[in-house]
Structure formats: structure tokens, C-alpha cells
Design an enzyme around this catalytic site. Structure first.
Site, PDB file in Angstrom:
ATOM      1  N   ARG A  50      13.649  74.923  36.393  1.00 43.89           N
ATOM      2  CA  ARG A  50      13.600  76.199  37.093  1.00 43.89           C
ATOM      3  C   ARG A  50      12.738  76.071  38.339  1.00 43.89           C
ATOM      4  O   ARG A  50      11.573  75.670  38.267  1.00 43.89           O
ATOM      5  CB  ARG A  50      13.032  77.289  36.180  1.00 43.89           C
ATOM      6  CG  ARG A  50      13.025  78.666  36.833  1.00 43.89           C
ATOM      7  CD  ARG A  50      12.522  79.740  35.908  1.00 43.89           C
ATOM      8  NE  ARG A  50      13.426  79.949  34.784  1.00 43.89           N
ATOM      9  CZ  ARG A  50      13.255  80.902  33.872  1.00 43.89           C
ATOM     10  NH1 ARG A  50      12.230  81.709  33.941  1.00 43.89           N
ATOM     11  NH2 ARG A  50      14.114  81.039  32.888  1.00 43.89           N
ATOM     12  N   THR A  67      12.143  80.337  43.476  1.00 45.97           N
ATOM     13  CA  THR A  67      13.327  81.193  43.326  1.00 45.97           C
ATOM     14  C   THR A  67      13.595  81.558  41.865  1.00 45.97           C
ATOM     15  O   THR A  67      14.344  82.495  41.591  1.00 45.97           O
ATOM     16  CB  THR A  67      14.579  80.485  43.875  1.00 45.97           C
ATOM     17  OG1 THR A  67      14.862  79.333  43.048  1.00 45.97           O
ATOM     18  CG2 THR A  67      14.363  80.023  45.307  1.00 45.97           C
ATOM     19  N   ASP A  73       8.716  77.763  21.501  1.00 46.61           N
ATOM     20  CA  ASP A  73       9.398  76.843  22.409  1.00 46.61           C
ATOM     21  C   ASP A  73      10.091  75.763  21.595  1.00 46.61           C
ATOM     22  O   ASP A  73       9.432  74.911  20.989  1.00 46.61           O
ATOM     23  CB  ASP A  73       8.390  76.220  23.380  1.00 46.61           C
ATOM     24  CG  ASP A  73       9.062  75.376  24.454  1.00 46.61           C
ATOM     25  OD1 ASP A  73       9.741  74.386  24.108  1.00 46.61           O
ATOM     26  OD2 ASP A  73       8.923  75.712  25.641  1.00 46.61           O
ATOM     27  N   ASP A 126       9.244  72.039  22.562  1.00 42.56           N
ATOM     28  CA  ASP A 126       7.925  71.611  22.098  1.00 42.56           C
ATOM     29  C   ASP A 126       7.911  71.373  20.599  1.00 42.56           C
ATOM     30  O   ASP A 126       7.305  70.412  20.106  1.00 42.56           O
ATOM     31  CB  ASP A 126       6.876  72.664  22.458  1.00 42.56           C
ATOM     32  CG  ASP A 126       6.479  72.622  23.930  1.00 42.56           C
ATOM     33  OD1 ASP A 126       6.733  71.605  24.585  1.00 42.56           O
ATOM     34  OD2 ASP A 126       5.901  73.617  24.422  1.00 42.56           O
TER      35      ASP A 126
END
Length: 209
Positions: A104, A108, A200, A203
Site C-alpha cells: 500500500r 495514496t 494480522d 504475522d
């Protein structure tokens, strides 16, 4: 028009509830994610094309049915999607595996491709895109868009946990793609995590923080 399939199999529900627990360690988490992916693959391949074939059993001659039609490919979204691949390959070992990597952009907030390696004949295959979590839908919609740009037409998306926001975005941007969802959760929180979710997934699969 694609359809949304939310799994209602007792084994899938049980295993998802198990890995939601924050005290489940990396080894167990990784193994159960693979088991869930295998069970979801069973559901997502229910309508594969079949053909009749003549067979000699030790007892008699008979006609059976075996897979026919399109070949298959599994494309995990890096990195967490890797955790679903082995479970699916246990059921469909002839499938080819591609990989899509996205990050990402911090400014933006849009997904940017950093890696894409697909089987040479991917456009001729039924492709299963896999990622344990469908949160905002940014990465998933981008990955599917990349596949379509490379000529892939037959795409299904499998995730273990989804948020309504991600499902809505997928339906808007890729209404032709079937979605297979282990559990549809309540919402996203202010940090983009699925609630109640499981944290997550990357993770927890790889033991990183």
C-alpha cells in the site's frame, strides 16, 4: 454474475473459532489455516466439469467420472495468502501456483504491484485467488484487476474472514467473481482491522510482528 458463498460447514466454523483465539501459537495457527483452506477448496470446486471414463476394477468393468475441462491455478496474494496454498494443493495437486505481491502506497493508500508471476497458460485456467483476510478489499480488487488485464477470465476468490466493506467493494468492482468466505464478520475498525477478526493473518502465520 458472481455469487457470494459464506461457508456454513461445522468443521470450518469450528476451526475458524479456534484460530480467532489470541493465545493460539504460530505452528497451530498455520496448520489450521491450511485445514480451513482445504475444506473451503472442497466447497469451491463443487461444480468442476466432469467426464465419463471407462474403468477396469479388480472385479468388473464400469464407467466412472473424473475431472474434465479447465485446468486450475491457485494465486495467493503475498504474503498471507501463501498460508492457504498447501491445504488446497493437497486436494488439487495438479494445480499450478502463481503469486501476486502488493503493497500500500503510504501517500495514496492505493495498492501497488511489486511482484507478479503466473503460470504461462493462466488465462486458460480456472484461477483461485486466495488471501486469508478481505478487509477493505483494496489488495484483492487490485490483484483480480491485474489478472483480468493478463487475460484471465475465470476467477474465484477465497478468504477465511471478510468484512462487509470488503465484500461490498469486491461486488462493485468485480461482480463476475464468485466469493467464498469462511466467516463474514461485523465491520472494520478505525485501523482497518476486521472486527472481531483474528488479528494480522500474515504475522500470525509467519510468527512476525
Amino acid at each position: 454474475m458472481g455469487e457470494v458463498h459464506v461457508m456454513d460447514h461445522p468443521l470450518i466454523e469450528h476451526k475458524i473459532s479456534y484460530i480467532r483465539r489470541k493465545d493460539v501459537g504460530t505452528k497451530e495457527f498455520r496448520e489450521v489455516v491450511g485445514e480451513i483452506a482445504q475444506l473451503m477448496c472442497y466447497e469451491a470446486t463443487r461444480d468442476l466439469e466432469m467426464r465419463e471414463v471407462e474403468i477396469e476394477t479388480p472385479v468388473a468393468h464400469t464407467v466412472g467420472r473424473e475431472l474434465d475441462g479447465k485446468k486450475l491455478a491457485i494465486v495467493p496474494i503475498l504474503r498471507a495468502g501463501i498460508g492457504m496454498v498447501d491445504g488446497m494443493l493437497a486436494l488439487i495437486p495438479a494445480a499450478k501456483v502463481g503469486h501476486i505481491g502488493l503493497y500500500r502506497d503510504p501517500e495514496t493508500l492505493e495498492p501497488v504491484e511489486y511482484y507478479c508471476k503466473l503460470p504461462a497458460d493462466c488465462e486458460e485456467r480456472r484461477v483461485f485467488v486466495v488471501d486469508p483476510m478481505l478487509a477493505t478489499g483494496g489488495s484483492s480488487t487490485a490483484a483480480i484487476r491485474m489478472l483480468k488485464e493478463k487475460g484471465v477470465k475465470n476467477i474465484r476468490f477465497l478468504c477465511i474472514i471478510a468484512a462487509p466493506e470488503g465484500v461490498k467493494r469486491m461486488r462493485e468492482e468485480h461482480p463476475d467473481v464468485d466469493l467464498y468466505i469462511g466467516a463474514l464478520d461485523e465491520r472494520l475498525n478505525d485501523h482497518g482491522y476486521i472486527v472481531p477478526g483474528l488479528g494480522d493473518a500474515g504475522d500470525r502465520i509467519f510468527g512476525t510482528k
